[in-house]
Write a protein that holds these residues in place. Structure first.
Motif, mmCIF file in Angstrom:
data_model
loop_
_atom_site.group_PDB
_atom_site.id
_atom_site.type_symbol
_atom_site.label_atom_id
_atom_site.label_comp_id
_atom_site.label_asym_id
_atom_site.label_seq_id
_atom_site.Cartn_x
_atom_site.Cartn_y
_atom_site.Cartn_z
ATOM 1 N N ILE A 242 0.861 -1.172 0.000
ATOM 2 C CA ILE A 242 0.000 0.000 0.000
ATOM 3 C C ILE A 242 0.899 1.225 0.000
ATOM 4 O O ILE A 242 1.892 1.263 0.706
ATOM 5 N N ALA A 243 0.517 2.212 -0.782
ATOM 6 C CA ALA A 243 1.285 3.451 -0.835
ATOM 7 C C ALA A 243 0.328 4.623 -0.689
ATOM 8 O O ALA A 243 -0.800 4.572 -1.151
ATOM 9 N N CYS A 244 0.790 5.666 -0.049
ATOM 10 C CA CYS A 244 -0.010 6.877 0.108
ATOM 11 C C CYS A 244 0.923 8.069 0.011
ATOM 12 O O CYS A 244 2.016 8.042 0.541
ATOM 13 N N ARG A 245 0.478 9.125 -0.682
ATOM 14 C CA ARG A 245 1.288 10.319 -0.845
ATOM 15 C C ARG A 245 0.408 11.543 -0.679
ATOM 16 O O ARG A 245 -0.690 11.591 -1.199
ATOM 17 N N VAL A 246 0.891 12.538 0.025
ATOM 18 C CA VAL A 246 0.179 13.800 0.201
ATOM 19 C C VAL A 246 1.149 14.926 -0.120
ATOM 20 O O VAL A 246 2.245 14.972 0.417
ATOM 21 N N ASP A 247 0.751 15.831 -1.011
ATOM 22 C CA ASP A 247 1.574 16.985 -1.374
ATOM 23 C C ASP A 247 0.773 18.258 -1.164
ATOM 24 O O ASP A 247 -0.414 18.307 -1.436
ATOM 25 N N ASN A 248 1.438 19.287 -0.708
ATOM 26 C CA ASN A 248 0.858 20.626 -0.634
ATOM 27 C C ASN A 248 1.951 21.572 -1.097
ATOM 28 O O ASN A 248 2.826 21.935 -0.344
ATOM 29 N N VAL A 249 1.895 21.948 -2.357
ATOM 30 C CA VAL A 249 2.972 22.719 -2.959
ATOM 31 C C VAL A 249 2.418 24.043 -3.461
ATOM 32 O O VAL A 249 1.492 24.086 -4.256
ATOM 33 N N ALA A 250 2.981 25.140 -2.996
ATOM 34 C CA ALA A 250 2.616 26.463 -3.505
ATOM 35 C C ALA A 250 3.442 26.708 -4.760
ATOM 36 O O ALA A 250 4.639 26.911 -4.691
ATOM 37 N N GLN A 251 2.795 26.689 -5.930
ATOM 38 C CA GLN A 251 3.507 26.843 -7.194
ATOM 39 C C GLN A 251 3.845 28.298 -7.478
ATOM 40 O O GLN A 251 4.885 28.597 -8.022
ATOM 41 N N ASN A 252 2.946 29.209 -7.157
ATOM 42 C CA ASN A 252 3.203 30.634 -7.257
ATOM 43 C C ASN A 252 2.196 31.334 -6.345
ATOM 44 O O ASN A 252 1.282 30.703 -5.832
ATOM 45 N N PRO A 253 2.327 32.645 -6.118
ATOM 46 C CA PRO A 253 1.435 33.319 -5.167
ATOM 47 C C PRO A 253 -0.053 33.217 -5.519
ATOM 48 O O PRO A 253 -0.895 33.314 -4.651
ATOM 49 N N ASP A 254 -0.386 33.019 -6.807
ATOM 50 C CA ASP A 254 -1.787 32.970 -7.230
ATOM 51 C C ASP A 254 -2.370 31.565 -7.207
ATOM 52 O O ASP A 254 -3.553 31.392 -7.453
ATOM 53 N N ARG A 255 -1.549 30.550 -6.942
ATOM 54 C CA ARG A 255 -2.019 29.171 -7.012
ATOM 55 C C ARG A 255 -1.553 28.384 -5.796
ATOM 56 O O ARG A 255 -0.443 28.524 -5.351
ATOM 57 N N ASP A 256 -2.424 27.536 -5.295
ATOM 58 C CA ASP A 256 -2.092 26.635 -4.204
ATOM 59 C C ASP A 256 -2.598 25.253 -4.608
ATOM 60 O O ASP A 256 -3.784 25.084 -4.897
ATOM 61 N N SER A 257 -1.727 24.272 -4.640
ATOM 62 C CA SER A 257 -2.086 22.940 -5.105
ATOM 63 C C SER A 257 -1.979 21.927 -3.969
ATOM 64 O O SER A 257 -1.006 21.936 -3.215
ATOM 65 N N LYS A 258 -2.998 21.102 -3.850
ATOM 66 C CA LYS A 258 -3.012 20.025 -2.866
ATOM 67 C C LYS A 258 -3.308 18.721 -3.591
ATOM 68 O O LYS A 258 -4.264 18.640 -4.365
ATOM 69 N N GLN A 259 -2.487 17.718 -3.332
ATOM 70 C CA GLN A 259 -2.666 16.431 -3.986
ATOM 71 C C GLN A 259 -2.466 15.315 -2.983
ATOM 72 O O GLN A 259 -1.584 15.381 -2.142
ATOM 73 N N TRP A 260 -3.311 14.294 -3.094
ATOM 74 C CA TRP A 260 -3.086 13.085 -2.311
ATOM 75 C C TRP A 260 -3.446 11.885 -3.174
ATOM 76 O O TRP A 260 -4.277 11.959 -4.064
ATOM 77 N N ALA A 261 -2.766 10.803 -2.914
ATOM 78 C CA ALA A 261 -2.976 9.572 -3.682
ATOM 79 C C ALA A 261 -2.811 8.382 -2.765
ATOM 80 O O ALA A 261 -2.043 8.422 -1.804
ATOM 81 N N ILE A 262 -3.565 7.333 -3.069
ATOM 82 C CA ILE A 262 -3.426 6.080 -2.333
ATOM 83 C C ILE A 262 -3.560 4.953 -3.344
ATOM 84 O O ILE A 262 -4.328 5.038 -4.300
ATOM 85 N N GLY A 263 -2.781 3.931 -3.152
ATOM 86 C CA GLY A 263 -2.830 2.796 -4.053
ATOM 87 C C GLY A 263 -2.314 1.552 -3.362
ATOM 88 O O GLY A 263 -1.663 1.625 -2.320
ATOM 89 N N GLY A 264 -2.632 0.432 -3.928
ATOM 90 C CA GLY A 264 -2.169 -0.810 -3.339
ATOM 91 C C GLY A 264 -2.114 -1.916 -4.373
ATOM 92 O O GLY A 264 -2.668 -1.808 -5.464
ATOM 93 N N ALA A 265 -1.425 -2.965 -4.008
ATOM 94 C CA ALA A 265 -1.309 -4.135 -4.875
ATOM 95 C C ALA A 265 -1.330 -5.391 -4.011
ATOM 96 O O ALA A 265 -0.838 -5.379 -2.882
ATOM 97 N N TYR A 266 -1.910 -6.426 -4.543
ATOM 98 C CA TYR A 266 -1.960 -7.708 -3.853
ATOM 99 C C TYR A 266 -1.571 -8.780 -4.855
ATOM 100 O O TYR A 266 -2.110 -8.836 -5.956
ATOM 101 N N LYS A 267 -0.612 -9.609 -4.471
ATOM 102 C CA LYS A 267 -0.090 -10.615 -5.390
ATOM 103 C C LYS A 267 -0.279 -12.015 -4.831
ATOM 104 O O LYS A 267 0.089 -12.294 -3.690
ATOM 105 N N VAL A 268 -0.885 -12.871 -5.633
ATOM 106 C CA VAL A 268 -0.986 -14.304 -5.372
ATOM 107 C C VAL A 268 -0.546 -14.950 -6.680
ATOM 108 O O VAL A 268 -1.267 -14.891 -7.673
ATOM 109 N N ASN A 269 0.660 -15.488 -6.685
ATOM 110 C CA ASN A 269 1.210 -16.020 -7.937
ATOM 111 C C ASN A 269 0.211 -16.941 -8.607
ATOM 112 O O ASN A 269 -0.395 -17.754 -7.959
ATOM 113 N N PRO A 270 0.019 -16.780 -9.897
ATOM 114 C CA PRO A 270 0.660 -15.900 -10.873
ATOM 115 C C PRO A 270 -0.100 -14.594 -11.124
ATOM 116 O O PRO A 270 0.139 -13.923 -12.109
ATOM 117 N N PHE A 271 -1.044 -14.234 -10.252
ATOM 118 C CA PHE A 271 -1.859 -13.029 -10.448
ATOM 119 C C PHE A 271 -1.407 -11.886 -9.550
ATOM 120 O O PHE A 271 -0.942 -12.114 -8.438
#
Length: 138
Positions: free
Chosen positions: A3-32
């Motif tokens: 499982i992975a999770c990422r959260v970003d809050n990056v001010a790109q310039n004074p007129d813009r504020d960007s917030k991003q978050w993502a979550i993902g996961g993987a499950y493996k049972v050979n061969p799938f």
């Protein structure tokens, strides 16, 4: 399983504020292997916010030690108040990989993308593409 999770809050310039978050996961049972995820990006900007939500699900099947096939679906929804654009893109990808070695693989993908709303260009709302190539990890 992973499982992975990422959260970003990056001010790109004074007129813009960007917030991003993502979550993902993987499950493996050979061969799938099953993968699933979600990403949300909001950018506050003059004239209105830009919202983008992407969700995906996919799977991979190892046919043998050297070959695998995969199938994935992506759903991408966008709403940009400042640019007055919105719409949805739906993407299917089918792929094949042949491993030449531990670090080198040949791949072949075919994808189909359908868009609606203002993401559509002209009268064409569906595109199909093919990718062929080689990956090498250094």
């Amino acid at each position: 399983m992973g499982i992975a999770c990422r959260v970003d809050n990056v001010a790109q310039n004074p007129d813009r504020d960007s917030k991003q978050w993502a979550i993902g996961g993987a499950y493996k049972v050979n061969p799938f292997e099953l993968m699933i995820g979600y990403d949300k990006d909001t950018t506050e900007q003059a004239g209105g916010d830009l919202d983008r939500k992407v969700s995906w699900i996919g799977g991979k099947y190892m046919m043998s030690g050297a070959n695998s096939v995969s199938l994935a679906y992506y759903h991408d929804k966008r709403d940009d108040a400042a640019a007055a654009t919105n719409g949805t893109a739906k993407l299917w990808i089918v792929g094949f990989v042949h491993n030449l070695s531990k670090r080198t693989e040949l791949y072949f993908d075919i994808d189909n993308r359908k868009v609606d709303g203002s993401l559509k260009t002209g009268t064409d709302d569906t595109n199909t593409g093919i990718s062929v190539g080689i990956n090498h990890a250094f």
